[in-house]
Design a protein around this motif. Structure first.
Motif, PDB file in Angstrom:
ATOM      1  N   LYS A  41       0.849  -1.199   0.000  1.00 33.96           N
ATOM      2  CA  LYS A  41       0.000   0.000   0.000  1.00 33.96           C
ATOM      3  C   LYS A  41       0.878   1.239   0.000  1.00 33.96           C
ATOM      4  CE  LYS A  41      -4.056  -1.954   2.250  1.00 33.96           C
ATOM      5  NZ  LYS A  41      -5.046  -1.780   3.314  1.00 33.96           N
ATOM      6  N   GLN A  44      -1.185   6.771   0.770  1.00 37.72           N
ATOM      7  CA  GLN A  44      -2.621   7.058   0.815  1.00 37.72           C
ATOM      8  C   GLN A  44      -3.458   5.804   1.089  1.00 37.72           C
ATOM      9  OE1 GLN A  44      -0.737   8.370  -2.035  1.00 37.72           O
ATOM     10  NE2 GLN A  44      -0.362  10.059  -0.609  1.00 37.72           N
ATOM     11  N   ARG A  46      -3.612   3.179  -0.883  1.00 37.88           N
ATOM     12  CA  ARG A  46      -4.006   2.500  -2.124  1.00 37.88           C
ATOM     13  C   ARG A  46      -3.155   1.247  -2.320  1.00 37.88           C
ATOM     14  NH1 ARG A  46      -3.163   7.278  -6.232  1.00 37.88           N
ATOM     15  NH2 ARG A  46      -1.218   7.172  -5.062  1.00 37.88           N
ATOM     16  N   TRP A 137      -1.862   2.133  -8.593  1.00 40.28           N
ATOM     17  CA  TRP A 137      -2.269   2.104  -7.181  1.00 40.28           C
ATOM     18  C   TRP A 137      -3.776   2.315  -7.169  1.00 40.28           C
ATOM     19  CZ3 TRP A 137       1.257   0.815  -3.569  1.00 40.28           C
ATOM     20  CH2 TRP A 137       2.614   0.990  -3.870  1.00 40.28           C
ATOM     21  N   LEU A 138      -4.535   1.349  -6.646  1.00 37.92           N
ATOM     22  CA  LEU A 138      -5.990   1.427  -6.638  1.00 37.92           C
ATOM     23  C   LEU A 138      -6.516   1.519  -5.209  1.00 37.92           C
ATOM     24  CD1 LEU A 138      -7.008  -1.319  -9.254  1.00 37.92           C
ATOM     25  CD2 LEU A 138      -6.512   1.098  -9.643  1.00 37.92           C
ATOM     26  N   ALA A 139      -7.540   2.353  -5.033  1.00 40.96           N
ATOM     27  CA  ALA A 139      -8.230   2.406  -3.746  1.00 40.96           C
ATOM     28  C   ALA A 139      -8.903   1.058  -3.515  1.00 40.96           C
ATOM     29  CB  ALA A 139      -9.268   3.523  -3.746  1.00 40.96           C
ATOM     30  N   GLU A 140      -9.077   0.681  -2.262  1.00 38.42           N
ATOM     31  CA  GLU A 140      -9.689  -0.615  -1.914  1.00 38.42           C
ATOM     32  C   GLU A 140     -11.032  -0.796  -2.617  1.00 38.42           C
ATOM     33  OE1 GLU A 140      -9.932  -4.314  -0.280  1.00 38.42           O
ATOM     34  OE2 GLU A 140      -8.322  -3.000   0.377  1.00 38.42           O
TER      35      GLU A 140
END
Length: 174
Positions: A41, A44, A46, A137-140
């Protein structure tokens, strides 16, 4: 030396070493071996998501929400988690990934002991080109939507680790 020639520990259903064999033979004969999964992660929160290269021996061109890989002969899980995360993310000086839980994956591709870790990576990443074809990088929430949507082919062992990680976190919160 090619990836298929790398020597791995072969283990039993209790994760005890029973011998060694080249990776290509381990895969061809369906021998149980060891892997690490590291969820990285950013600052942030992500999650690092990537598509594997087409040249991978297992699950080529599939997406994954973990970095990691197989343990070499005699290598420990903690050592492999740090090595694999550093290599695949292309960073030096990464903190030691935190071990969370271990499970025996049995499914498409074979069977292997899978030790799930997590790490915070605030460093700029330069993913290893031989391992990673694309990354973000992806948010949950976006990751969950991508998994549920079914448009991306996900590595089945990573999906299983992801499901188990979500359940692990639910139990901790619980």
């Amino acid at each position: 030396m090619s990836a298929a020639d790398e020597v791995l520990d072969v283990v039993d259903r209790e994760d005890r070493v029973t011998g060694q064999a080249p990776r290509g033979e381990v895969y061809a004969r369906g021998l149980i071996h060891r892997c690490v999964f590291v969820q990285a992660k950013d600052a942030q929160g992500r999650i690092f998501v990537h598509r594997r290269t087409a040249s991978k021996l297992v699950f080529p061109s599939h997406y994954d929400m973990f970095v990691g890989g197989v343990l070499g002969a005699g290598e420990g899980y903690a050592e492999a988690a740090l090595r694999e995360a550093g290599e695949e993310l292309g960073v030096a000086g990464l903190a030691q990934p935190e071990p969370l839980f271990k499970f025996l994956y049995e499914g498409p591709g074979g069977a292997w002991w899978s030790y799930v870790h997590e790490v915070r990576c605030a460093l700029p990443v330069r993913p290893q080109e031989s391992e990673v074809a694309w990354h973000a990088w992806l948010a949950e929430e976006e990751l969950e939507a991508r998994v549920a949507g079914g448009e991306w082919p996900w590595v089945p062992d990573g999906l299983e680790a992801y499901r188990r990680l979500r359940e692990f976190r639910r139990r901790l919160a619980g």
